[in-house]
Design a protein around this motif. Structure first.
Motif, short mmCIF file in Angstrom:
data_model
loop_
_atom_site.label_atom_id
_atom_site.label_comp_id
_atom_site.label_asym_id
_atom_site.label_seq_id
_atom_site.Cartn_x
_atom_site.Cartn_y
_atom_site.Cartn_z
N GLN A 144 -13.45 -13.05 10.65
CA GLN A 144 -12.69 -11.84 10.45
C GLN A 144 -12.12 -11.84 9.04
OE1 GLN A 144 -12.52 -9.67 12.73
NE2 GLN A 144 -11.64 -10.36 14.65
N ILE A 145 -12.06 -10.70 8.41
CA ILE A 145 -11.18 -10.56 7.25
C ILE A 145 -10.30 -9.35 7.52
CG2 ILE A 145 -10.99 -10.24 4.77
CD1 ILE A 145 -13.64 -11.45 4.38
N PRO A 146 -9.01 -9.59 7.79
CA PRO A 146 -8.11 -8.46 8.04
C PRO A 146 -7.98 -7.59 6.79
CG PRO A 146 -6.89 -10.55 8.03
CD PRO A 146 -8.33 -10.90 7.88
N CYS A 147 -7.95 -6.29 6.99
CA CYS A 147 -7.88 -5.35 5.87
C CYS A 147 -6.86 -4.26 6.15
CB CYS A 147 -9.23 -4.65 5.65
SG CYS A 147 -10.58 -5.72 5.19
N VAL A 148 -6.30 -3.74 5.07
CA VAL A 148 -5.44 -2.56 5.17
C VAL A 148 -5.71 -1.72 3.93
CG1 VAL A 148 -3.47 -3.79 4.14
CG2 VAL A 148 -3.07 -1.75 5.55
N GLY A 149 -5.73 -0.40 4.10
CA GLY A 149 -6.09 0.41 2.94
C GLY A 149 -5.65 1.85 3.06
N ILE A 150 -5.90 2.59 1.99
CA ILE A 150 -5.59 4.02 1.98
C ILE A 150 -6.63 4.74 1.15
CG2 ILE A 150 -4.08 3.92 -0.07
CD1 ILE A 150 -2.28 6.00 1.54
N SER A 151 -6.89 5.98 1.52
CA SER A 151 -7.85 6.81 0.81
C SER A 151 -7.16 8.09 0.36
CB SER A 151 -9.00 7.14 1.78
OG SER A 151 -9.95 7.95 1.12
N PHE A 152 -7.26 8.38 -0.94
CA PHE A 152 -6.65 9.59 -1.47
C PHE A 152 -7.70 10.70 -1.57
CE2 PHE A 152 -3.99 6.15 -2.72
CZ PHE A 152 -2.71 6.65 -2.65
N GLY A 153 -7.38 11.86 -1.04
CA GLY A 153 -8.29 13.00 -1.09
C GLY A 153 -8.11 13.73 -2.41
N ILE A 155 0.84 -1.20 0.00
CA ILE A 155 0.00 0.00 0.00
C ILE A 155 0.88 1.26 0.00
CG2 ILE A 155 -1.58 1.39 1.42
CD1 ILE A 155 -3.27 -0.81 0.78
N LEU A 156 1.94 1.26 0.82
CA LEU A 156 2.79 2.45 0.88
C LEU A 156 3.61 2.60 -0.40
CD1 LEU A 156 3.76 2.29 4.66
CD2 LEU A 156 2.09 3.79 3.54
#
Lengths: 522, 522
Positions: free
Chosen positions: A356-365, A150-151
């Motif tokens: 459970q479903i582990p999640c990781v994410g990002i939101s762009f403004g 993600i990064l």
């Protein structure tokens, strides 16, 4: 619902609702370019997209946003289900995962509007209706690998936007923060509220945050001081190493788990070649409740408003008379972070109740990214030439006395060009004047004029003229081509044209002091 | 708003609001393909796009939709302005024109969701939240030229969708209809309601429509019979010529103006080469109030539901207990028209109060077009292979006893591919098994595997393998490439791949009996 003023047609205000705007012209072209840039990177990493409804059942959004829940737009109760406009794209994604239990892993992106009844600052991209660009990874994987990707994706996006060297990804870890609060002696029931206070360190000095902790939130002064020793620190891998050597912290289970994660993350980010954009910032806490692991926020010049020392961070808008007022002119309001996110391993189970479903994410403004890009373009003279349409050929007619306008001929030629997939226009006048036709082509920056004349047509020819050639150029007045080879002749010229379309000009944008300008914009 | 059940997290239903749906997987790919196809045609004709807010001030929508106004979604009154979700894209466009009086002409397209509290029939593309694709031309031009181009654009779009020969554009003219009603003796105040009755001739026989006119609406039987002689007629240019010879009609100012327009339109449509798709249908009246000139509707097989003779047209849903029920299984409900529009010269002045801007436009029902396309694909075995992501290379590792997974090497290779703009993935496991890696690549239809092994890497090489090669193919087991030329080697193979991506497979779709299947779908 008692305030409806009825069907009066003449007395209403001609405007869009507060905090919303129409998008048009060059702004649309620039924003579309930003969307395409971001989407291309998402696809490069194997993402697929989903589309969820603009409104959700009210119950789905309840209890997900803490005190920001008051900013949710509700639909009127017109019979049937109670619904609310989505507040972000993360909760709908988690709801979708819970409803589709056959899907155990996915990389999904979603670009769509979200709604918040917040106090607007339009020119800084702070709106009530605004776009988010989300990328999330759901599924069970080995630790920190999706987080690192993600990064990496984030850096690829800002690279593609031309922001290299002009942004910082602040990262921290909820488990480290929780560990610090435990080690420093924060009572368990105060951890979230103390975390919120820490989050204000990007806008307020430590003294003010300490005052809020002790005076407003009743924390023991010594505990606050111990916290202060940790949370003002920021740096890179060397900060992580210092913390790993901190015996009190290492003895705390939560902090230890967070530090192990960060160690792995730093290793992976180094392999991915993006460490130079990262700042381990222990004051980063993030407002939302649902984060469980690494958290991050991307800032740039102008993200922060100008606050004089000792001044309080802008408080959340209250339901006062001027909560609707635009704050574009308020120098204390910055553009804010341009992207943010983190790991949220428990959100899906809030809906499914089971797996459970582990999640990781990002939101762009995107609207904030747009505001900064727009300011950058405004300073760039070439931006004036951004085209809003993509027409390649304007079909014209020219003739002397008794000229009938050659309308059927212009239509027939346009039809042939369209059939060949060529972008073409002609004047919707029966007898247009030549200067008017040229002016229409010039206004839209159309690169070629195709000029029909009775004599030329009788000889099976027409003239093609590249617009804007300099005086003295051998083809300045255009050259004759055979009507029988019309499509091929035009295509050959259009494909050779290779002046970068003005959409592409936006591509290589760098930031300069655009962010700061955006922050100052009035 | 008194029914809020509070913040209970465990008792709610896990679903989307009625009449809405999530879009995902292959459906998203197909729908995106439809959007791209339509947008490409709009751009070929010089269109630009604008984006307006999802909600408008409630007053803006008031008085624009006749009795359908009851289907408008309102936002709850949470203080501040009263707003409603947009019902179509036409009224917001007219509002935008009125607010931007410096814009005197534009060709704009807008693809966005609209909202109607109607009774849903999901599998037929009848939803409460659905996409519209609108194209409109605003400005003062010579008669019927923009109108003709709109119909040409419509034909280009259905051609690009592969629907040639499988659709009909019904056209009529409001001024001809009004002229007929006047000539036949309909009182002025009954013209709109009699027009609505005529509009039902696509679903009800004349006898039923006549009964509605006389019994329900109090029209004189002889007047109804005179109307009947006109409105049951349909045909092509020959019908127009018959009407032009009709002395009563030609003597009526409104009818005369409409017939002149239609004469010009037929000439232009012939030049544009699209006359074969047009049916002059005198029963077409269109529901909305704001049309002032030519009107049209695109139908295909399956547009109409199956109605036995004498059965009434489905009535508008009333606010009964089952108005929320999905009608997908109701055989009387068809997909409906797949595009519709017309000329509306007075709508902008309803907002601006001053200058008129004449407009003509069309709206494509993308969800209905999707439903028909989806049915067509379901019958096509190759559709099973539509990919949902676009990854070209899966980076894998393979090794014997003591194999450590080569994670840093896989990450480094992925980084190099991403840097070169190549779409690539790798397994987020430290030590993934080779079969699992192949399975992941196969599941997503990734065309190339890049396989890293310790020995090969030590020799500065890795293996690239095209997936799915037949037994006996010389490269079935892959071939070694130099790591120093990694990016070039991969790019060369990806660009040569030239198997049509499965997104492109949708391109050449023709309809077959898909529309009828969509109509039958349950």
């Amino acid at each position: 619902m008692g305030k409806d003023k009825g069907e009066g047609k003449s007395s209403f205000q001609l405007k869009v609702p507060k905090g919303t705007k129409d998008w048009e012209g060059k702004d649309m072209v620039i924003r579309d370019k930003i969307f395409t840039t971001i989407t291309d990177v998402f696809k490069r990493h194997g993402a697929v997209t989903i589309d969820t409804p603009v409104f959700e059942l009210k119950e789905i959004l309840s209890g997900k946003y803490g005190e920001d829940s008051k900013l949710i737009y509700d639909l009127a109760d017109q019979g049937g289900e109670l619904c609310s406009l989505r507040y972000d794209l993360t909760v709908p994604f988690a709801r979708w995962l819970a409803m589709n239990s056959q899907i155990q892993n996915i990389k999904r992106y979603h670009i769509a509007k979200v709604y918040r009844r917040d106090q607007p600052a339009m020119t800084k991209g702070r709106m009530r209706e605004f776009y988010q660009c989300d990328f999330d990874i759901a599924g069970v994987y080995d630790p920190m690998l999706p987080d690192a990707e993600i990064l990496r994706i984030t850096c690829e996006i800002f690279h593609a936007l031309g922001w290299d060297g002009r942004y910082t990804i602040k990262i921290n870890h909820r488990k480290i923060l929780d560990g610090i609060f435990q080690v420093c002696g924060v009572p368990q029931d105060k951890i979230r509220t103390i975390s919120s206070a820490v989050d204000k360190l990007d806008k307020s000095p430590w003294d003010e945050v300490r005052r809020e902790m002790t005076e407003d939130k009743g924390l023991d002064g010594e505990v606050a001081d111990r916290i202060g020793e940790y949370v003002v620190r920021k740096g890179g891998q060397e900060l992580l190493e210092q913390l790993q050597k901190d015996e009190k912290l290492s003895a705390n289970e939560s902090a230890k788990a967070g530090l192990d994660d960060m160690g792995l993350l730093f290793t992976y980010l180094k392999t991915f070649g993006v460490l130079q954009n990262i700042s381990f910032d222990m004051s980063l806490a993030r407002g939302l409740d649902y984060y469980t692991g690494v958290i991050y926020e991307v800032v740039t010049e102008g993200s922060q408003g100008k606050i004089s020392v000792g001044q309080k961070k802008e408080s959340k808008p209250k339901k006062t008379a001027d909560a609707d007022e635009d704050r574009s002119n308020d120098p204390s309001v910055g553009v804010g972070s341009v992207a943010a996110g983190g790991r949220y391993d428990n959100l899906v189970s809030m809906f499914s109740g089971k797996g459970q479903i582990p999640c990781v994410g990002i939101s762009f403004g995107v609207d904030r990214i747009f505001s900064i890009t727009k300011q950058r373009l405004a300073a760039d003279a070439s931006a004036a030439a951004i085209r809003t349409n993509e027409v390649d050929v304007f079909v014209m007619a020219f003739g002397g006395k008794g000229f009938d306008g050659l309308l059927p001929q212009r239509m027939e030629v346009a039809k042939r060009l369209w059939d060949a997939g060529i972008k073409a226009e002609f004047s919707w006048k029966v007898k247009p004047k030549l200067p008017q036709q040229f002016k229409a082509a010039e206004t839209n920056g159309v690169p070629f004029a195709l000029i029909l004349g009775e004599e030329e047509l009788a000889a099976g020819q027409c003239k093609i003229k590249e617009m804007g050639l300099p005086e003295g150029h051998p083809e300045k007045d255009g050259i004759l081509i055979d009507m029988s080879k019309l499509e091929d002749e035009v295509k050959a010229r259009v494909s050779k044209l290779n002046t970068p379309t003005l959409v592409e000009k936006v591509e290589g944008l760098s930031l300069d002091d655009a962010a700061e300008q955006a922050s100052k914009a009035s």
